[in-house]
Write a protein that holds these residues in place. Structure first.
Motif, PDB file in Angstrom:
ATOM      1  N   ASP A   1      -8.543  11.476   1.703  1.00 18.36           N
ATOM      2  CA  ASP A   1      -9.224  12.091   0.566  1.00 18.36           C
ATOM      3  C   ASP A   1      -8.540  13.398   0.203  1.00 18.36           C
ATOM      4  OD1 ASP A   1     -11.691  10.422   0.032  1.00 18.36           O
ATOM      5  OD2 ASP A   1     -12.049  10.888   2.153  1.00 18.36           O
TER       6      ASP A   1
ATOM      7  N   ASP B   1      -5.718   5.738   4.620  1.00 22.18           N
ATOM      8  CA  ASP B   1      -7.022   6.188   4.156  1.00 22.18           C
ATOM      9  C   ASP B   1      -7.045   7.718   4.175  1.00 22.18           C
ATOM     10  OD1 ASP B   1      -9.999   7.005   4.609  1.00 22.18           O
ATOM     11  OD2 ASP B   1     -10.101   4.923   3.936  1.00 22.18           O
TER      12      ASP B   1
ATOM     13  N   GLU C   1       0.829  -1.206   0.000  1.00 20.91           N
ATOM     14  CA  GLU C   1       0.000   0.000   0.000  1.00 20.91           C
ATOM     15  C   GLU C   1       0.865   1.258   0.000  1.00 20.91           C
ATOM     16  OE1 GLU C   1      -3.122   0.520   2.810  1.00 20.91           O
ATOM     17  OE2 GLU C   1      -4.128  -1.345   2.250  1.00 20.91           O
TER      18      GLU C   1
ATOM     19  N   HIS D   1      -7.932   4.618  -0.289  1.00 20.45           N
ATOM     20  CA  HIS D   1      -8.714   3.932   0.740  1.00 20.45           C
ATOM     21  C   HIS D   1      -8.253   2.479   0.784  1.00 20.45           C
ATOM     22  CE1 HIS D   1     -11.175   7.522   0.798  1.00 20.45           C
ATOM     23  NE2 HIS D   1     -11.271   7.422  -0.520  1.00 20.45           N
TER      24      HIS D   1
END
Length: 281
Positions: A164, A162, A138, A157
């Motif tokens: 935005d 996680d 990740e 995500h």
């Protein structure tokens, strides 16, 4: 085939003048780049395989040290061998690597990442040792995403990260290659799926080494990537002969990383000069 050199403060000590002189002489000899290793923390009883690691080994932070080297050199590429990716937060790491690349005028080009093999080191930074492979996967994705994002921001995500609409500027002067280090088949698969290169350890037997390279290339094909673009870096000896270099090139090796073995700085420089005379110039 290209040739780079490594420097470990654990072996050579934390002397800024020594590090700068070593890097400058490597640059003058024509070495492509300089690699530094990483351990965030050590502890009594830590071992690398069967070999104990002294808890007081003075290993500097590789990125801070490479910034120092960059300011003292002009051409030498900057590398990590290896950066322990699961123990770094990729949002912070993206900023640090991009900053070095911009300030060095595009020389942060030999980033090699690995998982780490010390459970106590993972525990010290709050990372589950068993999941560090998935975490590293990740992290590679997050790094590349942040370096390619625009002013509108990017989101991710995953299991471990996680967010935005994040923006991370400055971005590297060009996309930063990420090489994958490690002596396992999992590392070979990671290199093929996500890496720009594969840098296995030095203790593998020839058949296993060949199998891992083949695995990395086959995984690249499966992932829709060009296996021929995957760089292949290997450790070598400072006393390497031209014949040995030719044999490694025949195996598909694109870069060899060596290190001086002498304790005395003048002898180290002599070793580098002799190597360059045989293989670089």
């Amino acid at each position: 085939m290209r040739f780079a050199i490594s420097y470990s403060t654990g072996s050579f000590g934390v002397d800024p003048d020594h590090l700068v002189a070593y890097a400058r002489h490597a640059e003058a000899c024509g070495f492509e780049g300089l690699y530094l290793p990483e351990h965030i923390v050590l502890y009594p009883g830590a071992t690398l395989g069967a070999m104990p690691i002294p808890a007081s080994l003075p290993l500097v932070d590789p990125l801070d040290a490479l910034s120092f080297v960059a300011a003292a050199t002009s051409r030498l590429l900057l590398g990590t061998g290896v950066l322990l990716l699961p123990y770094q937060h990729p949002v912070v790491l993206a900023k640090r690597l991009a900053t070095i690349d911009v300030l060095s005028k595009g020389r942060m080009r030999l980033v090699t990442v690995g998982l780490g093999s010390l459970p106590g080191e993972a525990a010290a930074v709050g990372v589950d040792f068993a999941s560090r492979g998935r975490r590293a996967d990740e992290a590679i994705d997050v790094l590349r995403l942040l370096w390619s994002g625009g002013a509108e921001g990017v989101g991710f995500h995953g299991e471990f990260f996680d967010f935005d609409a994040l923006c991370s500027f400055p971005q590297p002067l060009a996309p930063l290659p990420i090489h994958v280090g490690g002596s396992s088949r999992a590392a070979a698969r990671r290199a093929g799926r996500r890496g720009d290169g594969f840098f296995p350890g030095g203790m593998l037997l020839p058949d296993e080494r060949a199998a891992q390279l083949a695995l990395a290339r086959s995984e690249a094909v499966t992932a829709g990537r060009d296996p021929g673009a995957l760089e292949y870096t290997r450790w070598g000896s400072i006393t390497m002969s031209a014949e040995r270099a030719e044999a490694l090139a025949a195996e598909g090796v694109t870069r060899v990383v060596v290190s001086a073995t002498a304790d005395d700085p003048a002898e180290q420089h002599a070793q580098m000069s002799a190597f360059a005379g045989r293989l670089i110039r």
